[in-house]
Design a protein around this motif. Structure first.
Motif, PDB file in Angstrom:
ATOM      1  N   THR A 106      54.594  36.590  47.859  1.00 48.96           N
ATOM      2  CA  THR A 106      53.813  37.793  47.580  1.00 48.96           C
ATOM      3  C   THR A 106      52.952  37.532  46.363  1.00 48.96           C
ATOM      4  O   THR A 106      53.037  36.473  45.725  1.00 48.96           O
ATOM      5  N   ARG A 107      52.150  38.505  45.983  1.00 45.41           N
ATOM      6  CA  ARG A 107      51.278  38.291  44.824  1.00 45.41           C
ATOM      7  C   ARG A 107      52.070  38.168  43.531  1.00 45.41           C
ATOM      8  O   ARG A 107      51.590  37.577  42.572  1.00 45.41           O
ATOM      9  N   GLN A 108      53.288  38.699  43.475  1.00 41.48           N
ATOM     10  CA  GLN A 108      54.108  38.528  42.280  1.00 41.48           C
ATOM     11  C   GLN A 108      54.455  37.047  42.077  1.00 41.48           C
ATOM     12  O   GLN A 108      54.676  36.610  40.952  1.00 41.48           O
ATOM     13  N   HIS A 109      54.497  36.272  43.170  1.00 36.52           N
ATOM     14  CA  HIS A 109      54.782  34.849  43.055  1.00 36.52           C
ATOM     15  C   HIS A 109      53.601  34.064  42.483  1.00 36.52           C
ATOM     16  O   HIS A 109      53.761  32.929  42.056  1.00 36.52           O
ATOM     17  N   LEU A 110      52.413  34.663  42.502  1.00 33.88           N
ATOM     18  CA  LEU A 110      51.229  33.988  41.963  1.00 33.88           C
ATOM     19  C   LEU A 110      51.263  33.919  40.440  1.00 33.88           C
ATOM     20  O   LEU A 110      50.817  32.930  39.846  1.00 33.88           O
ATOM     21  N   VAL A 111      51.790  34.959  39.808  1.00 34.07           N
ATOM     22  CA  VAL A 111      51.809  35.030  38.343  1.00 34.07           C
ATOM     23  C   VAL A 111      52.699  33.915  37.799  1.00 34.07           C
ATOM     24  O   VAL A 111      53.836  33.741  38.215  1.00 34.07           O
ATOM     25  N   GLY A 112      52.146  33.168  36.852  1.00 30.42           N
ATOM     26  CA  GLY A 112      52.902  32.083  36.218  1.00 30.42           C
ATOM     27  C   GLY A 112      52.635  30.724  36.821  1.00 30.42           C
ATOM     28  O   GLY A 112      53.161  29.727  36.334  1.00 30.42           O
ATOM     29  N   THR A 113      51.830  30.646  37.887  1.00 34.10           N
ATOM     30  CA  THR A 113      51.555  29.346  38.479  1.00 34.10           C
ATOM     31  C   THR A 113      50.424  28.648  37.748  1.00 34.10           C
ATOM     32  O   THR A 113      49.585  29.275  37.103  1.00 34.10           O
ATOM     33  N   LEU A 114      50.426  27.336  37.849  1.00 34.50           N
ATOM     34  CA  LEU A 114      49.379  26.509  37.249  1.00 34.50           C
ATOM     35  C   LEU A 114      48.423  26.079  38.349  1.00 34.50           C
ATOM     36  O   LEU A 114      48.803  25.974  39.516  1.00 34.50           O
ATOM     37  N   VAL A 139      46.641  26.709  47.670  1.00 33.61           N
ATOM     38  CA  VAL A 139      46.051  28.010  47.982  1.00 33.61           C
ATOM     39  C   VAL A 139      44.821  28.186  47.107  1.00 33.61           C
ATOM     40  O   VAL A 139      44.879  27.968  45.898  1.00 33.61           O
ATOM     41  N   LYS A 140      43.712  28.568  47.715  1.00 34.66           N
ATOM     42  CA  LYS A 140      42.482  28.810  46.960  1.00 34.66           C
ATOM     43  C   LYS A 140      42.307  30.317  46.836  1.00 34.66           C
ATOM     44  O   LYS A 140      42.383  31.044  47.819  1.00 34.66           O
ATOM     45  N   LEU A 141      42.086  30.783  45.586  1.00 31.62           N
ATOM     46  CA  LEU A 141      41.987  32.210  45.301  1.00 31.62           C
ATOM     47  C   LEU A 141      40.742  32.509  44.477  1.00 31.62           C
ATOM     48  O   LEU A 141      40.251  31.655  43.741  1.00 31.62           O
ATOM     49  N   ASN A 142      40.265  33.737  44.581  1.00 34.93           N
ATOM     50  CA  ASN A 142      39.205  34.217  43.697  1.00 34.93           C
ATOM     51  C   ASN A 142      39.813  34.417  42.313  1.00 34.93           C
ATOM     52  O   ASN A 142      40.967  34.847  42.202  1.00 34.93           O
ATOM     53  N   ALA A 143      39.042  34.125  41.269  1.00 36.87           N
ATOM     54  CA  ALA A 143      39.603  34.208  39.918  1.00 36.87           C
ATOM     55  C   ALA A 143      38.599  34.809  38.937  1.00 36.87           C
ATOM     56  O   ALA A 143      37.401  34.564  39.023  1.00 36.87           O
ATOM     57  N   ARG A 144      39.150  35.584  38.013  1.00 39.45           N
ATOM     58  CA  ARG A 144      38.406  36.135  36.877  1.00 39.45           C
ATOM     59  C   ARG A 144      39.040  35.610  35.609  1.00 39.45           C
ATOM     60  O   ARG A 144      40.226  35.281  35.594  1.00 39.45           O
ATOM     61  N   ALA A 145      38.249  35.605  34.547  1.00 37.19           N
ATOM     62  CA  ALA A 145      38.772  35.177  33.247  1.00 37.19           C
ATOM     63  C   ALA A 145      37.967  35.853  32.149  1.00 37.19           C
ATOM     64  O   ALA A 145      36.826  36.259  32.351  1.00 37.19           O
ATOM     65  N   ASP A 146      38.575  35.971  30.942  1.00 38.37           N
ATOM     66  CA  ASP A 146      37.884  36.560  29.794  1.00 38.37           C
ATOM     67  C   ASP A 146      36.796  35.630  29.265  1.00 38.37           C
ATOM     68  O   ASP A 146      35.813  36.082  28.694  1.00 38.37           O
ATOM     69  N   GLN A 147      36.990  34.327  29.423  1.00 39.03           N
ATOM     70  CA  GLN A 147      36.004  33.353  28.960  1.00 39.03           C
ATOM     71  C   GLN A 147      35.567  32.492  30.142  1.00 39.03           C
ATOM     72  O   GLN A 147      36.320  32.341  31.102  1.00 39.03           O
ATOM     73  N   ALA A 148      34.363  31.959  30.072  1.00 40.96           N
ATOM     74  CA  ALA A 148      33.852  31.111  31.154  1.00 40.96           C
ATOM     75  C   ALA A 148      34.699  29.839  31.260  1.00 40.96           C
ATOM     76  O   ALA A 148      35.066  29.237  30.243  1.00 40.96           O
ATOM     77  N   LEU A 149      35.015  29.471  32.497  1.00 38.91           N
ATOM     78  CA  LEU A 149      35.823  28.271  32.739  1.00 38.91           C
ATOM     79  C   LEU A 149      35.068  27.358  33.709  1.00 38.91           C
ATOM     80  O   LEU A 149      34.798  27.753  34.847  1.00 38.91           O
ATOM     81  N   ALA A 160      47.867  39.101  38.960  1.00 37.22           N
ATOM     82  CA  ALA A 160      47.398  39.045  40.346  1.00 37.22           C
ATOM     83  C   ALA A 160      47.064  40.463  40.798  1.00 37.22           C
ATOM     84  O   ALA A 160      47.917  41.153  41.369  1.00 37.22           O
ATOM     85  N   PRO A 161      45.839  40.926  40.561  1.00 37.66           N
ATOM     86  CA  PRO A 161      45.488  42.295  40.931  1.00 37.66           C
ATOM     87  C   PRO A 161      45.513  42.547  42.441  1.00 37.66           C
ATOM     88  O   PRO A 161      45.781  43.654  42.872  1.00 37.66           O
ATOM     89  N   THR A 162      45.200  41.521  43.237  1.00 38.57           N
ATOM     90  CA  THR A 162      45.278  41.645  44.703  1.00 38.57           C
ATOM     91  C   THR A 162      45.942  40.396  45.262  1.00 38.57           C
ATOM     92  O   THR A 162      46.246  39.451  44.514  1.00 38.57           O
ATOM     93  N   ASP A 163      46.116  40.379  46.579  1.00 38.57           N
ATOM     94  CA  ASP A 163      46.737  39.207  47.217  1.00 38.57           C
ATOM     95  C   ASP A 163      45.827  37.987  47.208  1.00 38.57           C
ATOM     96  O   ASP A 163      46.290  36.864  47.401  1.00 38.57           O
ATOM     97  N   THR A 164      44.522  38.197  47.017  1.00 37.23           N
ATOM     98  CA  THR A 164      43.573  37.081  47.072  1.00 37.23           C
ATOM     99  C   THR A 164      42.810  36.844  45.776  1.00 37.23           C
ATOM    100  O   THR A 164      41.917  36.011  45.742  1.00 37.23           O
TER     101      THR A 164
END
Length: 177
Positions: A106-114, A139-149, A160-164
């Motif tokens: 689930t999306r809770q499993h996404l939190v903490g992954t590298l 798994v490829k996901l859409n990502a946001r960040a506070d600073q440009a990466l 993980a605000p959503t599943d994707t």
């Protein structure tokens, strides 16, 4: 080919058709479920009929069964084979049905992954893409960040605000403070 052989082959064919239904669509009709059928599953019945029919046909041909006694002997051999096949089908179908599996991620499993950035992530709003491993699978996901990466940056998933989609932070690079 004797009439007995043809009858046995038809019984075996019915068993194969029943097995195909049990494996491909039996759950749709809630047939083959131990709680619905009691102690005998649809797979066991199909195994019994298939083995009875084909073992009977083989024995009937080997004995050239044209008399009631030889047909009865063919049926007896077929019954032994059928009981064994039904028992094996029951054990194998229960083992497959009751096989433990891992929980669905689930999306809770996404939190903490590298992971790593594959499409640059803009600062603040907008999405880039990251690749992480979840359950051993990339798994490829859409990502946001506070600073440009930029692409290639090692990341850590913080939310993980959503599943994707995920919110990420860059991980510290060894040797840099």
């Amino acid at each position: 080919m004797t009439v007995a052989t043809v009858v046995f082959l038809v019984i075996g064919g019915v068993g194969i058709a029943l097995l195909a239904f049990a494996l491909l669509g039996g759950e749709l009709a809630h047939i083959g479920n131990i709680s619905a059928d009691g102690l005998v599953s649809l797979e066991a019945i199909a195994g019994f009929l298939g083995a009875f029919g084909f073992a009977g046909a083989i024995t009937s041909e080997l004995l050239d069964a044209r008399t009631p006694g030889l047909i009865a002997a063919s049926a007896a051999v077929a019954a032994v084979a059928a009981v064994i096949a039904a028992w094996l089908a029951l054990k194998l179908s229960r083992a497959a049905r009751d096989m433990p599996t891992d929980a669905t991620p689930t999306r809770q499993h996404l939190v903490g992954t590298l992971g790593v950035v594959v499409t640059p992530v803009p600062a603040g709003s907008g999405y880039g893409e990251v690749r992480i491993r979840l359950g051993g699978q990339p798994v490829k996901l859409n990502a946001r960040a506070d600073q440009a990466l930029p692409a290639g940056t090692q990341i850590f998933v913080v939310e993980a605000p959503t599943d994707t989609s995920v919110v990420v932070e860059a991980t510290p690079t060894p040797g840099r403070a």
